[in-house]
Design a protein around this motif. Structure first.
Motif, PDB file in Angstrom:
ATOM      1  N   LYS A 184       0.829  -1.205   0.000  1.00 28.37           N
ATOM      2  CA  LYS A 184       0.000   0.000   0.000  1.00 28.37           C
ATOM      3  C   LYS A 184       0.863   1.255   0.000  1.00 28.37           C
ATOM      4  CE  LYS A 184      -4.029  -2.059   2.265  1.00 28.37           C
ATOM      5  NZ  LYS A 184      -4.907  -2.047   3.460  1.00 28.37           N
ATOM      6  N   GLU A 187       2.160   1.792  -3.427  1.00 27.64           N
ATOM      7  CA  GLU A 187       1.110   2.303  -4.302  1.00 27.64           C
ATOM      8  C   GLU A 187       0.890   3.796  -4.080  1.00 27.64           C
ATOM      9  OE1 GLU A 187      -2.251  -0.090  -3.408  1.00 27.64           O
ATOM     10  OE2 GLU A 187      -1.574  -1.821  -4.580  1.00 27.64           O
ATOM     11  N   VAL A 188       0.893   4.213  -2.819  1.00 27.23           N
ATOM     12  CA  VAL A 188       0.733   5.641  -2.516  1.00 27.23           C
ATOM     13  C   VAL A 188       1.898   6.436  -3.088  1.00 27.23           C
ATOM     14  CG1 VAL A 188       0.685   7.337  -0.648  1.00 27.23           C
ATOM     15  CG2 VAL A 188      -0.667   5.248  -0.451  1.00 27.23           C
ATOM     16  N   THR A 189       3.120   5.897  -2.912  1.00 24.61           N
ATOM     17  CA  THR A 189       4.305   6.586  -3.444  1.00 24.61           C
ATOM     18  C   THR A 189       4.241   6.693  -4.959  1.00 24.61           C
ATOM     19  OG1 THR A 189       5.635   5.735  -1.603  1.00 24.61           O
ATOM     20  CG2 THR A 189       6.826   6.538  -3.545  1.00 24.61           C
ATOM     21  N   ALA A 190       3.802   5.607  -5.619  1.00 29.89           N
ATOM     22  CA  ALA A 190       3.694   5.622  -7.086  1.00 29.89           C
ATOM     23  C   ALA A 190       2.669   6.652  -7.550  1.00 29.89           C
ATOM     24  CB  ALA A 190       3.319   4.229  -7.585  1.00 29.89           C
ATOM     25  N   ARG A 191       1.531   6.734  -6.824  1.00 34.17           N
ATOM     26  CA  ARG A 191       0.514   7.715  -7.192  1.00 34.17           C
ATOM     27  C   ARG A 191       1.037   9.130  -7.028  1.00 34.17           C
ATOM     28  NH1 ARG A 191      -3.119   3.980  -4.707  1.00 34.17           N
ATOM     29  NH2 ARG A 191      -3.045   5.157  -2.747  1.00 34.17           N
ATOM     30  N   LYS A 192       1.776   9.379  -5.964  1.00 34.83           N
ATOM     31  CA  LYS A 192       2.351  10.706  -5.744  1.00 34.83           C
ATOM     32  C   LYS A 192       3.341  11.049  -6.855  1.00 34.83           C
ATOM     33  CE  LYS A 192       1.934  11.005  -0.702  1.00 34.83           C
ATOM     34  NZ  LYS A 192       2.700  11.081   0.575  1.00 34.83           N
ATOM     35  N   ARG A 193       4.186  10.066  -7.205  1.00 34.70           N
ATOM     36  CA  ARG A 193       5.170  10.308  -8.259  1.00 34.70           C
ATOM     37  C   ARG A 193       4.476  10.595  -9.581  1.00 34.70           C
ATOM     38  NH1 ARG A 193       7.324   5.671  -8.329  1.00 34.70           N
ATOM     39  NH2 ARG A 193       8.768   6.048  -6.607  1.00 34.70           N
ATOM     40  N   LYS A 194       3.422   9.837  -9.881  1.00 36.16           N
ATOM     41  CA  LYS A 194       2.671  10.039 -11.125  1.00 36.16           C
ATOM     42  C   LYS A 194       2.046  11.422 -11.145  1.00 36.16           C
ATOM     43  CE  LYS A 194       0.711   8.471 -14.966  1.00 36.16           C
ATOM     44  NZ  LYS A 194      -0.163   9.572 -15.296  1.00 36.16           N
ATOM     45  N   ALA A 195       1.489  11.830  -9.991  1.00 39.39           N
ATOM     46  CA  ALA A 195       0.873  13.155  -9.926  1.00 39.39           C
ATOM     47  C   ALA A 195       1.915  14.250 -10.145  1.00 39.39           C
ATOM     48  CB  ALA A 195       0.182  13.331  -8.571  1.00 39.39           C
ATOM     49  N   ASP A 198       2.841  14.267 -13.837  1.00 40.56           N
ATOM     50  CA  ASP A 198       1.779  14.895 -14.622  1.00 40.56           C
ATOM     51  C   ASP A 198       1.800  16.412 -14.469  1.00 40.56           C
ATOM     52  OD1 ASP A 198       1.012  12.411 -15.443  1.00 40.56           O
ATOM     53  OD2 ASP A 198      -0.687  12.236 -14.066  1.00 40.56           O
TER      54      ASP A 198
END
Length: 242
Positions: A184, A187-195, A198
């Protein structure tokens, strides 16, 4: 001698009272004996097998719920740290509370009983006796080691195995929970990196658009300036005859 004369004689010569101080000595000896017994009971509890609450409470497996409560109250008062000078009385008291709690909780007691009953079954099968053979059966007398000693040893062995399995299961669950938590977190780190990527892409795109918007306007101005200069030169400076 008449009854009246006998009473009169006893009145004149009363029975001798115990010497002064005898009662105090007896009370002191009684207190010392009680204190010694309290310490002995603490030692017994500390030496009992910690995974067998029946052994700690000094009860048989068929003890009723009332028997358990009664025995616990009796022993808890007897070894309570406030009344027992033994240095490890608090440890014994905690073991006693834990044993009473385990036997008072129906599911936990059923688990313990199942392991202990399995120990009995394993031993009886090894002796080629029916698994329903009671502990007081004549066939179990005269054994070496005695039946009760063999039974407690086997119960101890199986209880230890069960505790090892329980701890391994807890450790595995904790490990799985740790992996799940790490997953988890990743996943949070990946979402932050993606944001963040972007957002950076958006900033870069806007900057590119601004550059494209500013570039052609400057080029038009420069071209217009050149054409104006050429026109002036053509108009002002006529061609000389050859």
């Amino acid at each position: 001698m008449s009854a009246e004369a006998s009473r009169s004689a006893r009145a004149k010569h009363p029975a001798s009272a115990p010497p002064a101080g005898i009662d105090d000595v007896e009370k002191l000896l009684s207190r010392e004996a009680t204190a010694f017994q309290r310490e002995i009971e603490v030692e017994r509890i500390l030496k009992a097998f910690k995974l067998n609450p029946y052994e700690i409470l000094d009860l048989q497996q068929d003890a009723s719920a009332d028997d358990i409560k009664k025995k616990y109250r009796q022993l808890s008062l007897f070894i309570h740290p406030d009344k027992n000078p033994h240095a490890r009385a608090p440890d014994a008291f905690e073991l006693l509370k834990q044993a009473e709690s385990q036997l008072s909780e129906k599911p936990k007691r059923e688990e313990i009983d199942a392991v202990i009953n399995q120990a009995r079954i394993v031993l009886l099968k090894g002796m080629q006796l029916p698994t329903t053979t009671p502990d007081n059966d004549p066939k179990l007398k005269g054994l070496n080691p005695p039946w009760q000693e063999q039974f407690l040893a086997k119960a101890k062995e199986l209880l230890i195995e069960e505790e090892v399995r329980r701890r391994k299961a807890i450790k595995m669950n904790l490990a799985n929970e740790g992996l799940e938590a790490k997953k988890k977190e990743d996943e949070v780190t990946a979402r932050k990196r993606k944001a963040e990527e972007d957002a950076q892409w958006g900033r870069n795109t806007r900057a590119t658009y601004r550059g494209l918007a500013d570039g052609p306007a400057t080029a038009d101005v420069d071209a217009t300036a050149v054409l104006s200069v050429d026109a002036v030169a053509t108009t002002v400076l006529p061609l000389e005859p050859v």
